[in-house]
Motif scaffolding. Structure first.
Motif, PDB file in Angstrom:
ATOM      1  N   VAL A   9       0.838  -1.204   0.000  1.00 25.83           N
ATOM      2  CA  VAL A   9       0.000   0.000   0.000  1.00 25.83           C
ATOM      3  C   VAL A   9       0.868   1.247   0.000  1.00 25.83           C
ATOM      4  O   VAL A   9       0.591   2.230  -0.703  1.00 25.83           O
ATOM      5  N   GLU A  10       1.940   1.225   0.794  1.00 29.70           N
ATOM      6  CA  GLU A  10       2.846   2.375   0.826  1.00 29.70           C
ATOM      7  C   GLU A  10       3.531   2.578  -0.522  1.00 29.70           C
ATOM      8  O   GLU A  10       3.694   3.707  -0.992  1.00 29.70           O
ATOM      9  N   ARG A  44       2.356   1.697  -3.475  1.00 26.21           N
ATOM     10  CA  ARG A  44       1.371   2.173  -4.453  1.00 26.21           C
ATOM     11  C   ARG A  44       1.064   3.651  -4.276  1.00 26.21           C
ATOM     12  O   ARG A  44       0.649   4.323  -5.229  1.00 26.21           O
ATOM     13  N   SER A  45       1.271   4.156  -3.070  1.00 24.38           N
ATOM     14  CA  SER A  45       0.990   5.577  -2.829  1.00 24.38           C
ATOM     15  C   SER A  45       2.044   6.475  -3.461  1.00 24.38           C
ATOM     16  O   SER A  45       1.831   7.670  -3.636  1.00 24.38           O
ATOM     17  N   GLU A  66       4.680   7.644  -6.572  1.00 27.87           N
ATOM     18  CA  GLU A  66       4.572   7.778  -8.023  1.00 27.87           C
ATOM     19  C   GLU A  66       5.842   7.208  -8.664  1.00 27.87           C
ATOM     20  O   GLU A  66       6.824   7.903  -8.873  1.00 27.87           O
TER      21      GLU A  66
END
Length: 514
Positions: free
Chosen positions: A129-130, A132-133, A135
């Motif tokens: 999740v981190e 994917r946050s 760019e």
């Protein structure tokens, strides 16, 4: 350097990130003395000697050279990436793809990789999740998943083969819209741009049939041939570049007009290890002389059957030459790549009513799903008809008309007979639309249909005349459609579209004077 914790061989220790990664590298099997990969373009197996001590991998693929410089990653991180490179090759990834994924490590710091290694199956969801946050390029996420699959293969850090499905289903990639340019329509050439390509290929053939055929250089002739293959058959640059002499077959039959040219291409960019079927194609007979002439020149130069037909050194060179010629023809600096031609050919086929199976065979797709995007964006039958009629605002062009100058009725009468334009396009007698500055007998193109848009055309300063011609051309389009002859990929149909657009520009210019 950041202090991180990693579980290795049942022990929990605090180490700098680079040293902690080294603990995992020590557990992995030793790299082989030689890493081999297959270079499809040169049909040869290449090798990387002594990969353990090599700080620079040079990957030859599709005629180009890709480099991976491991020194910038650090000793242990670099060794881990070498293992990942070998692992990707073992998964049947192409060498260039594997190299691209490894180079994406520039966006992943050693501390980030350590978090991935230390997370284990229970903590990876939070780490993902981190990630994917942030760019990062798409390839960076592909690299992270490759690291996790490597851990599964060697059963390290709590991972095993039983987690492979979990990695695929529960760790989604960031949102990435495939085919975005297709859906937006930015990947397609307009009807006038397609007509410009058709006209150019016609001009090449006309020149070859004239007494000055030798004036067409082999380099320019090869460019025309490569453009033809991308435009008519939607072939990728690699498929065009790899076409050998032995896959160009020519049959001469004087009773049927131009010779017949058959080509056989290989399927490129296919997933998995399934057998690749050849792709046979037949060149339009009116354009066959391009290949006949180029084939004879290659034979006269002593090229054997295994030589590449277009004498290109890489797929990149092929794509660049196709794009340069196309952009010169359509007067664009951004559109007209080989990929744009491929998308345009696919959409042209779908708009003409091709089935999913027909599209997959035409494009060389191994899955019917690959072409669904073209059906999602395909215009309805009415919209296609409006495009041909020139009624839809979506396809109207605002480019300045290309012609010599307007002339009056008196000036038209004073012109020589061979300068007065007249003809019977598609069985419709049309005359009195204007004159030609060079003379109609000197023009190799069809009268009337090719005059509109020509810089030598001198249209009559009479809007009513051109409106009648426009109505006549639209009747021809309707006739094509009603008789099921509306093949939107045929040169005749494209010429009708271009003629209608150019007639409308003449009328619009006259209306602007009112």
């Amino acid at each position: 350097m950041r202090i991180a914790r990693i579980q290795s061989k049942g022990l929990r220790r605090e180490k700098p990130a680079e040293d902690a990664i080294g603990e995992v590298v020590k557990i992995l099997p030793k790299l082989p003395n030689v890493i081999r990969y297959y270079d499809e373009f040169n049909n040869a197996t290449k090798s990387i000697q002594d990969p353990i001590n090599q700080s620079l991998f040079e990957i030859e693929y599709l005629g180009s050279l890709n480099r991976i410089n491991f020194t910038r990653f650090g000793e242990n991180y670099g060794q881990l990436l070498k293992h990942i490179f070998l692992f990707l090759l073992s998964e049947n990834a192409k060498a260039s793809t594997a190299a691209g994924n490894i180079n994406a490590a520039n966006h992943l710091a050693p501390a980030t990789i350590l978090d991935v290694l230390a997370a284990g199956p229970l903590g990876i969801a939070h780490v993902w999740v981190e990630l994917r946050s942030g760019e990062m390029p798409f390839q960076a996420y592909v690299l992270v998943k490759a690291i996790l699959r490597l851990l599964c293969r060697h059963r390290l850090q709590g991972w095993g083969d039983e987690y492979l499905d979990y990695l695929s289903s529960e760790l989604p990639y960031p949102a990435y819209e495939r085919g975005a340019r297709v859906r937006s329509g930015d990947a397609f050439l307009g009807a006038a741009e397609e007509a410009a390509i058709v006209r150019y290929l016609d001009e090449v053939v006309i020149k070859l049939r004239s007494t000055v055929a030798g004036d067409t250089g082999s380099h320019n002739l090869a460019d025309a041939g490569m453009l033809l293959l991308a435009f008519q058959f939607a072939m990728r640059p690699i498929q065009i570049a790899m076409l050998p002499m032995q896959n160009v077959r020519i049959w001469h039959d004087t009773t049927l007009g131009p010779p017949t040219v058959h080509l056989t291409f290989h399927m490129a960019k296919q997933r998995g290890t399934a057998t690749r079927m050849p792709l046979p194609r037949r060149v339009k007979r009116e354009w066959a002389p391009i290949f006949v002439e180029l084939y004879e020149r290659r034979r006269n130069d002593g090229h054997g059957e295994s030589a590449r037909f277009f004498e290109v050194k890489s797929a990149c060179e092929t794509g660049c030459r196709i794009a340069a010629l196309t952009r010169a023809l359509i007067h664009s600096t951004t559109r007209g790549s080989a990929t744009d031609l491929r998308h345009t050919a696919a959409q042209r086929l779908v708009d003409a009513g091709a089935s999913h199976e027909e599209l997959a065979e035409f494009m060389g797709h191994s899955s019917l799903l690959s072409g669904l995007v073209y059906y999602e964006t395909s215009a309805s039958h009415a919209e296609r008809l409006n495009r041909a009629l020139g009624l839809s605002d979506l396809y109207r062009q605002v480019a300045q008309i290309a012609h010599d100058r307007f002339i009056s009725s008196d000036e038209l009468r004073r012109l020589k007979g061979d300068q007065q334009i007249g003809g019977v396009p598609h069985g419709i007698a049309i005359a009195g639309i204007g004159g030609c500055s060079s003379g109609q007998p000197a023009c190799p193109y069809n009268p009337v249909t090719s005059c509109y848009g020509c810089h030598k055309f001198m249209p009559l300063h009479d809007k009513a005349i051109h409106e009648r011609v426009l109505a006549a051309m639209r009747e021809v389009v309707l006739f094509y459609d009603q008789s099921a002859r509306g093949d939107t990929s045929s040169p005749a149909y494209l010429q009708l579209q271009r003629t209608i657009e150019e007639i409308k520009k003449v009328i619009a210019e006259l209306e602007g004077e009112d």
